[in-house]
Design a protein around this motif. Structure first.
Motif, PDB file in Angstrom:
ATOM      1  N   LYS A   6      55.993  62.760  69.161  1.00  0.00           N
ATOM      2  CA  LYS A   6      56.340  64.278  70.166  1.00  0.00           C
ATOM      3  C   LYS A   6      56.062  63.478  71.744  1.00  0.00           C
ATOM      4  CE  LYS A   6      55.315  67.763  68.347  1.00  0.00           C
ATOM      5  NZ  LYS A   6      53.956  69.904  68.448  1.00  0.00           N
ATOM      6  N   LEU A   7      56.891  63.624  72.867  1.00  0.00           N
ATOM      7  CA  LEU A   7      56.865  62.906  73.760  1.00  0.00           C
ATOM      8  C   LEU A   7      55.459  63.223  74.972  1.00  0.00           C
ATOM      9  CD1 LEU A   7      58.240  60.948  76.551  1.00  0.00           C
ATOM     10  CD2 LEU A   7      59.860  63.076  76.447  1.00  0.00           C
ATOM     11  N   LEU A   8      54.335  62.662  75.143  1.00  0.00           N
ATOM     12  CA  LEU A   8      53.252  62.375  75.503  1.00  0.00           C
ATOM     13  C   LEU A   8      53.398  62.276  77.255  1.00  0.00           C
ATOM     14  CD1 LEU A   8      50.304  63.255  75.362  1.00  0.00           C
ATOM     15  CD2 LEU A   8      49.707  60.864  75.111  1.00  0.00           C
ATOM     16  N   LEU A   9      54.121  60.928  77.047  1.00  0.00           N
ATOM     17  CA  LEU A   9      54.219  60.670  78.855  1.00  0.00           C
ATOM     18  C   LEU A   9      55.528  60.280  78.482  1.00  0.00           C
ATOM     19  CD1 LEU A   9      52.058  59.913  81.124  1.00  0.00           C
ATOM     20  CD2 LEU A   9      51.793  57.949  80.170  1.00  0.00           C
ATOM     21  N   GLU A  10      56.178  60.247  80.323  1.00  0.00           N
ATOM     22  CA  GLU A  10      57.485  59.832  81.098  1.00  0.00           C
ATOM     23  C   GLU A  10      57.545  59.108  82.349  1.00  0.00           C
ATOM     24  OE1 GLU A  10      62.542  60.588  80.686  1.00  0.00           O
ATOM     25  OE2 GLU A  10      60.737  62.253  80.098  1.00  0.00           O
ATOM     26  N   GLU A  11      57.286  58.478  82.715  1.00  0.00           N
ATOM     27  CA  GLU A  11      57.495  57.870  84.120  1.00  0.00           C
ATOM     28  C   GLU A  11      58.337  56.784  84.086  1.00  0.00           C
ATOM     29  OE1 GLU A  11      53.343  59.767  85.250  1.00  0.00           O
ATOM     30  OE2 GLU A  11      52.797  56.804  84.876  1.00  0.00           O
ATOM     31  N   TYR A  12      58.798  56.719  85.437  1.00  0.00           N
ATOM     32  CA  TYR A  12      59.549  56.245  85.876  1.00  0.00           C
ATOM     33  C   TYR A  12      59.781  54.848  87.079  1.00  0.00           C
ATOM     34  CZ  TYR A  12      62.416  57.798  82.070  1.00  0.00           C
ATOM     35  OH  TYR A  12      62.847  58.336  81.252  1.00  0.00           O
ATOM     36  N   PHE A  13      60.331  54.232  87.044  1.00  0.00           N
ATOM     37  CA  PHE A  13      59.134  52.784  89.041  1.00  0.00           C
ATOM     38  C   PHE A  13      60.959  51.986  88.620  1.00  0.00           C
ATOM     39  CE2 PHE A  13      55.500  53.600  86.134  1.00  0.00           C
ATOM     40  CZ  PHE A  13      55.147  54.858  86.829  1.00  0.00           C
ATOM     41  N   ASP A  32      57.415  45.131  89.135  1.00  0.00           N
ATOM     42  CA  ASP A  32      58.638  44.829  88.387  1.00  0.00           C
ATOM     43  C   ASP A  32      58.817  46.055  87.199  1.00  0.00           C
ATOM     44  OD1 ASP A  32      59.677  43.680  89.955  1.00  0.00           O
ATOM     45  OD2 ASP A  32      59.428  41.809  88.952  1.00  0.00           O
ATOM     46  N   ILE A  33      57.863  46.931  86.733  1.00  0.00           N
ATOM     47  CA  ILE A  33      57.542  48.119  85.545  1.00  0.00           C
ATOM     48  C   ILE A  33      58.867  49.071  86.206  1.00  0.00           C
ATOM     49  CG2 ILE A  33      56.294  49.453  84.559  1.00  0.00           C
ATOM     50  CD1 ILE A  33      55.546  46.422  83.802  1.00  0.00           C
ATOM     51  N   THR A  34      59.531  49.461  84.788  1.00  0.00           N
ATOM     52  CA  THR A  34      61.023  50.618  85.795  1.00  0.00           C
ATOM     53  C   THR A  34      60.279  51.787  84.686  1.00  0.00           C
ATOM     54  OG1 THR A  34      62.296  48.958  83.937  1.00  0.00           O
ATOM     55  CG2 THR A  34      61.900  48.738  86.446  1.00  0.00           C
ATOM     56  N   SER A  35      59.148  51.464  83.541  1.00  0.00           N
ATOM     57  CA  SER A  35      59.532  53.132  82.214  1.00  0.00           C
ATOM     58  C   SER A  35      58.536  52.844  81.573  1.00  0.00           C
ATOM     59  CB  SER A  35      60.986  52.934  82.551  1.00  0.00           C
ATOM     60  OG  SER A  35      60.847  52.220  80.888  1.00  0.00           O
ATOM     61  N   ILE A  36      57.916  53.341  81.788  1.00  0.00           N
ATOM     62  CA  ILE A  36      56.605  53.963  80.499  1.00  0.00           C
ATOM     63  C   ILE A  36      56.697  55.609  80.039  1.00  0.00           C
ATOM     64  CG2 ILE A  36      53.764  54.068  79.528  1.00  0.00           C
ATOM     65  CD1 ILE A  36      53.631  52.194  82.902  1.00  0.00           C
ATOM     66  N   VAL A  37      57.747  54.975  78.380  1.00  0.00           N
ATOM     67  CA  VAL A  37      57.415  56.238  78.180  1.00  0.00           C
ATOM     68  C   VAL A  37      56.101  56.033  76.801  1.00  0.00           C
ATOM     69  CG1 VAL A  37      58.595  57.433  75.940  1.00  0.00           C
ATOM     70  CG2 VAL A  37      59.723  56.604  78.345  1.00  0.00           C
ATOM     71  N   ILE A  73      57.350  49.861  77.432  1.00  0.00           N
ATOM     72  CA  ILE A  73      57.214  49.475  78.255  1.00  0.00           C
ATOM     73  C   ILE A  73      58.965  48.764  78.780  1.00  0.00           C
ATOM     74  CG2 ILE A  73      56.048  48.328  80.465  1.00  0.00           C
ATOM     75  CD1 ILE A  73      53.470  48.883  78.563  1.00  0.00           C
ATOM     76  N   THR A  74      59.402  49.224  79.659  1.00  0.00           N
ATOM     77  CA  THR A  74      60.845  48.079  80.377  1.00  0.00           C
ATOM     78  C   THR A  74      59.931  47.735  82.252  1.00  0.00           C
ATOM     79  OG1 THR A  74      61.733  49.927  81.692  1.00  0.00           O
ATOM     80  CG2 THR A  74      62.057  49.036  79.379  1.00  0.00           C
ATOM     81  N   ALA A  75      61.209  46.466  81.586  1.00  0.00           N
ATOM     82  CA  ALA A  75      60.391  45.617  83.522  1.00  0.00           C
ATOM     83  C   ALA A  75      61.426  44.900  83.730  1.00  0.00           C
ATOM     84  CB  ALA A  75      59.401  45.403  83.094  1.00  0.00           C
ATOM     85  N   VAL A  76      61.774  44.405  85.229  1.00  0.00           N
ATOM     86  CA  VAL A  76      62.736  43.378  85.591  1.00  0.00           C
ATOM     87  C   VAL A  76      61.932  42.263  86.021  1.00  0.00           C
ATOM     88  CG1 VAL A  76      64.016  45.758  85.984  1.00  0.00           C
ATOM     89  CG2 VAL A  76      62.920  44.822  87.440  1.00  0.00           C
ATOM     90  N   ALA A  77      60.431  42.027  85.178  1.00  0.00           N
ATOM     91  CA  ALA A  77      59.968  40.533  85.708  1.00  0.00           C
ATOM     92  C   ALA A  77      60.305  39.573  85.164  1.00  0.00           C
ATOM     93  CB  ALA A  77      58.019  40.749  85.592  1.00  0.00           C
ATOM     94  N   TYR A  78      61.719  39.434  85.254  1.00  0.00           N
ATOM     95  CA  TYR A  78      62.286  38.049  84.269  1.00  0.00           C
ATOM     96  C   TYR A  78      61.698  37.087  84.542  1.00  0.00           C
ATOM     97  CZ  TYR A  78      65.227  41.789  83.420  1.00  0.00           C
ATOM     98  OH  TYR A  78      65.917  42.953  82.992  1.00  0.00           O
TER      99      TYR A  78
END
Length: 543
Positions: free
Chosen positions: A255-262, A244-249, A518-523
């Motif tokens: 400066k922006l090093l990493l930007e990933e979405y799931f 349930d991971i949705t993003s990692i920044v 880090i965002t996620a929806v593992a509520y």
């Protein structure tokens, strides 16, 4: 007094014996060989309809939507607890004891847990000899069984042990008693099943580091990092080891090093980060104090409310300060970790007036001038109401003018209280890149684009480890921010962070040039963010 205790004990024994007799009819319907066994079943089946054909010998973990255990005891739990201490009455035994579960994978003990004494009802533990508990539930059934399974899998080594392929899973149940040392009885039920672990197939193209698209609003970092570690992390997320991971920044040196979405999220997704929104209440209070709409954080509640108009008035309630609420040390009898607490947030949400609920709560019996820490969501509703009353045009417009617009944050969504006030308890939705701006504001000591949006002193006070958290040695709390350390290669790094249900975090490192979102929806599930940070992200990006 001795006669009274003896009378209570006799009543307890008589009650238990009568209950055992009442359950004889149930036991007679179950074949003798099932006594002392744990069986695994897919569906929720009434005891009278339960038969051998319902028992599973194996299950596929990946495709499993429902998994229940049903275990059969010779006598109720309280009977076994009495064997551990014959001097205690039944009610005291149940207050100090419960079931102990041991999980074995391929005959190796992986996890052992003494169930909290509050798991299960007194009646159930005094009378029942047949238990049905969900481990996996497609309806998210509210049960200690489901949470026990999640703790075993997420924190107890279950996922690491149940690698791809087939494994034996054996469970043993014993009674335990805390007196105060732990006394454990003999096995009262055990069972075994084959678990088939099937991982989703992923290809090299899927686990590659995601390229950063144009127009992010950030300068792109040219810093190097361990791409192999990030690919391993991506594989874990895609194979649902980290669910349930949705993003990692990652922001490094601004400066922006990493930007990933799931899992269907992208740059435009407004993430429901739940209690991450509490930290924004702290930010807005700091700005309002600087603007002199509020004197300081030492102002007491009686400055803003006629507390005698609310239930459970006491003079001590008059002394609660804004600072107490920011630090979760109000002394009000509210504890979101305790379902029996009158001020628990779940009791607040159905009410028509959340502020009324928050101020109606009694002071804790344990409350003193040195109030203990207790996570009280309703307290942030009080802070939001104070802000809404004191700042011009109300909280929502003030937040946009003084915080969001200066940060260039235009697309966001508030949730609201029943009184249509922006909800400072949580639920403020933003994109991951905008959350990163908020984190970087704190990393910059309140400065954005050379403008001092938030006072430096307020930033430092908010992030500081001001009060140690109960049941931990090295975790702390500030002004609606958490604080702890991550140890990587024997070096400890202090970090302050916002935190919300589901695995949502904004990390602001003290001595590293890093902000991580880090965002996620593992509520309502154990989250795996600490493992992601310690084993993948930080080793990959720390020089």
């Amino acid at each position: 007094m001795k006669l009274q205790k003896t009378y209570i004990l006799l009543l307890s024994i008589c009650f238990i014996n009568s209950c055992i007799a009442a359950h004889k009819s149930i036991l007679q319907e179950i074949e003798n060989h099932t006594i002392g066994e744990i069986t695994f079943v897919k569906d929720v089946i009434p005891p009278k309809d339960y038969s051998k054909k319902d028992i599973l010998s194996s299950f596929d973990l990946k495709d499993c939507k429902d998994l229940n255990i049903r275990f059969f005891l010779d006598k109720p739990l309280v009977h076994y607890l009495q064997k551990l201490d014959t001097n205690l009455p039944a009610e005291e035994l149940l207050a100090k004891g419960n079931f102990q579960f041991s999980f074995y994978v391929d005959n190796t003990l992986i996890y052992k847990e003494n169930l909290n004494q509050g798991a299960g009802t007194i009646a159930e533990k005094s009378t029942a000899t047949v238990f049905r508990k969900p481990f996996i539930s497609s309806t998210n059934e509210d049960s200690w069984g489901r949470f026990l399974w999640m703790r075993f899998m997420k924190r107890g080594g279950g996922e690491e042990s149940l690698t791809e392929g087939s494994h034996s899973l054996k469970i043993e149940i014993r009674p335990y008693l805390e007196t105060p040392g732990i006394i454990t009885g003999n096995i009262i039920a055990k069972g075994e099943i084959t678990v088939n672990v099937i991982k989703p197939k992923v290809i090299e193209e899927q686990i590659k580091v995601q390229p950063i698209a144009a127009n992010s609003g950030w300068i792109i970092s040219e810093n190097k990092y361990d791409t192999q570690k990030i690919k391993e992390l991506n594989k874990k997320i895609l194979q649902e080891d980290f669910k349930d991971i949705t993003s990692i920044v990652v922001i490094k040196n601004q400066k922006l090093l990493l930007e990933e979405y799931f899992n269907g999220a992208d740059r435009t997704t407004l993430h429901d980060t739940r209690s991450v929104g509490k930290s924004f209440a702290s930010t807005l209070l700091g700005i309002a104090i600087e603007d002199k709409y509020i004197k300081d954080e030492n102002q007491t509640l009686h400055t803003f409310y006629t507390l005698k108009n609310f239930k459970n008035y006491s003079p001590e309630k008059e002394t609660i300060t804004i600072k107490n609420l920011l630090m979760m040390r109000s002394g009000i009898d509210g504890d979101d970790s305790n379902p029996d607490s009158p001020g628990n947030e779940e009791n607040m949400y159905p009410t028509p007036n959340w502020l009324q609920f928050a101020l109606d709560q009694p002071m804790s019996k344990e409350s003193t001038n040195d109030k203990k820490w207790s996570y009280y969501t309703a307290g942030t509703i009080i802070l939001g109401d104070i802000l809404n009353k004191k700042v011009p045009d109300g909280l929502e417009k003030y937040a946009h003018k003084k915080l969001f617009a200066p940060l260039g944050i235009q697309n966001y969504q508030w949730e609201y209280t029943p009184q249509k006030i922006a909800n400072t308890a949580g639920g403020l939705r933003m994109s991951s890149l905008d959350y990163a701006k908020y984190g970087q504001l704190y990393k910059n000591n309140g400065v954005w684009n050379k403008n001092q949006i938030l006072p430096k002193k307020w930033v430092q006070t908010s992030l500081a480890p001001q009060i140690g958290l109960p049941h931990t040695k090295d975790e702390f709390y500030g002004y609606l921010f958490w604080n702890k350390k991550y140890t990587i290669n024997d070096i400890s790094y202090e970090v302050s962070y916002c935190s919300g249900n589901g695995g949502n975090k904004i990390f602001i490192f003290k001595d590293l040039p890093l902000v991580i979102v880090i965002t996620a929806v593992a509520y309502n599930k154990p989250n795996e963010v600490d493992k992601i940070m310690k084993e993948y992200l930080l080793p990959a990006i720390i020089d």
